[in-house]
Design a protein around this motif. Sequence first.
Motif, PDB file in Angstrom:
ATOM      1  N   HIS A  27      26.057  37.856 -30.537  1.00 43.41           N
ATOM      2  CA  HIS A  27      26.542  39.013 -31.288  1.00 43.41           C
ATOM      3  C   HIS A  27      26.100  40.340 -30.664  1.00 43.41           C
ATOM      4  CE1 HIS A  27      28.235  36.708 -34.563  1.00 43.41           C
ATOM      5  NE2 HIS A  27      27.104  36.028 -34.692  1.00 43.41           N
ATOM      6  N   SER A  28      25.529  40.280 -29.469  1.00 39.57           N
ATOM      7  CA  SER A  28      24.971  41.493 -28.868  1.00 39.57           C
ATOM      8  C   SER A  28      26.024  42.543 -28.549  1.00 39.57           C
ATOM      9  CB  SER A  28      24.193  41.146 -27.593  1.00 39.57           C
ATOM     10  OG  SER A  28      25.046  40.535 -26.638  1.00 39.57           O
ATOM     11  N   ASP A  29      27.288  42.106 -28.326  1.00 39.88           N
ATOM     12  CA  ASP A  29      28.337  43.068 -27.994  1.00 39.88           C
ATOM     13  C   ASP A  29      29.276  43.326 -29.166  1.00 39.88           C
ATOM     14  OD1 ASP A  29      29.533  40.601 -28.069  1.00 39.88           O
ATOM     15  OD2 ASP A  29      30.637  40.823 -26.183  1.00 39.88           O
ATOM     16  N   THR A  30      28.865  42.934 -30.368  1.00 38.05           N
ATOM     17  CA  THR A  30      29.696  43.156 -31.547  1.00 38.05           C
ATOM     18  C   THR A  30      29.407  44.530 -32.123  1.00 38.05           C
ATOM     19  OG1 THR A  30      29.663  40.793 -32.069  1.00 38.05           O
ATOM     20  CG2 THR A  30      30.328  42.288 -33.834  1.00 38.05           C
ATOM     21  N   PRO A  31      30.406  45.410 -32.199  1.00 40.93           N
ATOM     22  CA  PRO A  31      30.155  46.763 -32.708  1.00 40.93           C
ATOM     23  C   PRO A  31      29.878  46.762 -34.202  1.00 40.93           C
ATOM     24  CG  PRO A  31      32.507  46.436 -32.389  1.00 40.93           C
ATOM     25  CD  PRO A  31      31.819  45.216 -31.826  1.00 40.93           C
ATOM     26  N   GLY A  32      29.123  47.748 -34.642  1.00 44.41           N
ATOM     27  CA  GLY A  32      28.854  47.893 -36.063  1.00 44.41           C
ATOM     28  C   GLY A  32      27.824  46.930 -36.602  1.00 44.41           C
ATOM     29  N   GLY A 145      37.850  40.515 -26.963  1.00 42.16           N
ATOM     30  CA  GLY A 145      37.421  41.895 -27.115  1.00 42.16           C
ATOM     31  C   GLY A 145      37.344  42.292 -28.575  1.00 42.16           C
ATOM     32  N   ILE A 146      37.249  43.600 -28.788  1.00 40.33           N
ATOM     33  CA  ILE A 146      37.146  44.155 -30.124  1.00 40.33           C
ATOM     34  C   ILE A 146      38.284  45.154 -30.320  1.00 40.33           C
ATOM     35  CG2 ILE A 146      35.711  45.442 -31.752  1.00 40.33           C
ATOM     36  CD1 ILE A 146      34.575  42.697 -31.000  1.00 40.33           C
ATOM     37  N   MET A 157      44.201  51.206 -37.892  1.00 40.03           N
ATOM     38  CA  MET A 157      42.812  51.514 -38.219  1.00 40.03           C
ATOM     39  C   MET A 157      42.131  50.379 -38.988  1.00 40.03           C
ATOM     40  SD  MET A 157      40.380  53.684 -37.875  1.00 40.03           S
ATOM     41  CE  MET A 157      41.299  55.121 -37.302  1.00 40.03           C
ATOM     42  N   GLU A 158      42.886  49.672 -39.866  1.00 40.92           N
ATOM     43  CA  GLU A 158      42.260  48.630 -40.672  1.00 40.92           C
ATOM     44  C   GLU A 158      41.802  47.435 -39.849  1.00 40.92           C
ATOM     45  OE1 GLU A 158      46.818  48.000 -41.251  1.00 40.92           O
ATOM     46  OE2 GLU A 158      45.398  49.674 -41.048  1.00 40.92           O
ATOM     47  N   HIS A 159      42.280  47.336 -38.591  1.00 45.12           N
ATOM     48  CA  HIS A 159      41.878  46.224 -37.729  1.00 45.12           C
ATOM     49  C   HIS A 159      40.766  46.600 -36.755  1.00 45.12           C
ATOM     50  CE1 HIS A 159      44.920  43.853 -39.477  1.00 45.12           C
ATOM     51  NE2 HIS A 159      45.946  44.293 -38.770  1.00 45.12           N
ATOM     52  N   HIS A 160      40.414  47.879 -36.692  1.00 43.88           N
ATOM     53  CA  HIS A 160      39.364  48.299 -35.754  1.00 43.88           C
ATOM     54  C   HIS A 160      38.057  47.562 -36.063  1.00 43.88           C
ATOM     55  CE1 HIS A 160      41.214  52.381 -34.304  1.00 43.88           C
ATOM     56  NE2 HIS A 160      42.033  51.353 -34.173  1.00 43.88           N
ATOM     57  N   GLY A 161      37.428  47.075 -34.996  1.00 42.94           N
ATOM     58  CA  GLY A 161      36.171  46.351 -35.137  1.00 42.94           C
ATOM     59  C   GLY A 161      36.326  44.852 -35.279  1.00 42.94           C
TER      60      GLY A 161
END
Length: 209
Positions: A27-32, A145-146, A157-161
Amino acid sequence: MSTHPPFRKVFEGVATRSQMFALFDRHSDTPGVDPLSGVPYASEWFEISASEYHFMLGLLPPLFQRTGMFGMSEFKAGNVTSVFFAIRIRGRERWFHGFCDLSDKHSPDAMRAAIIAHETGAVDSMTREEKLEAIWSATHADFRGIAGETNPDSWPMEHHGKRTILVYTVGQGTTLKLLEDLTDEEIDSLMPAVHARSRRGGGDDAKPS
């Protein structure tokens, strides 16, 4: 009462040492994600070999140790630490790693029970969520990717992340999809590749063919 995510298997097959260490930081590259909480890791588990079990046992003095189980004294983050299990399943000794949130003192025993329940179930006992996690872990970083991370305008926007993955779609070729939106057919087509990479030790370091 504290709540915890359901116990979930995140890798299909027996992880090699390099795969094991990659899964420790998956999970090191998972934003937020708050790196100090350990929450994304809590309740995840996967199978390892006897040599990795004993290697980790000798790495640091254990936080606790009892028959068939020990915990790492170095915590992943927050109250979450690695717990290693030696479990006899259907007459065969097997070894596992799981991240347990020790704010719940019963978490290691609950994890052990969940592993046994999973591994003694049907032949194809992985849930949809577990299959998605296994596919994500086995997919090379070049092909996942993310959403919104590099090109914010390419996703609503609702899919960001959310996590994305490249898949082959008949009639469309290779397309980028949200991991959570994979169809059952796409999951079934990707799982054999997960099994193959697990058997040959490719895991997260192996690109899909």
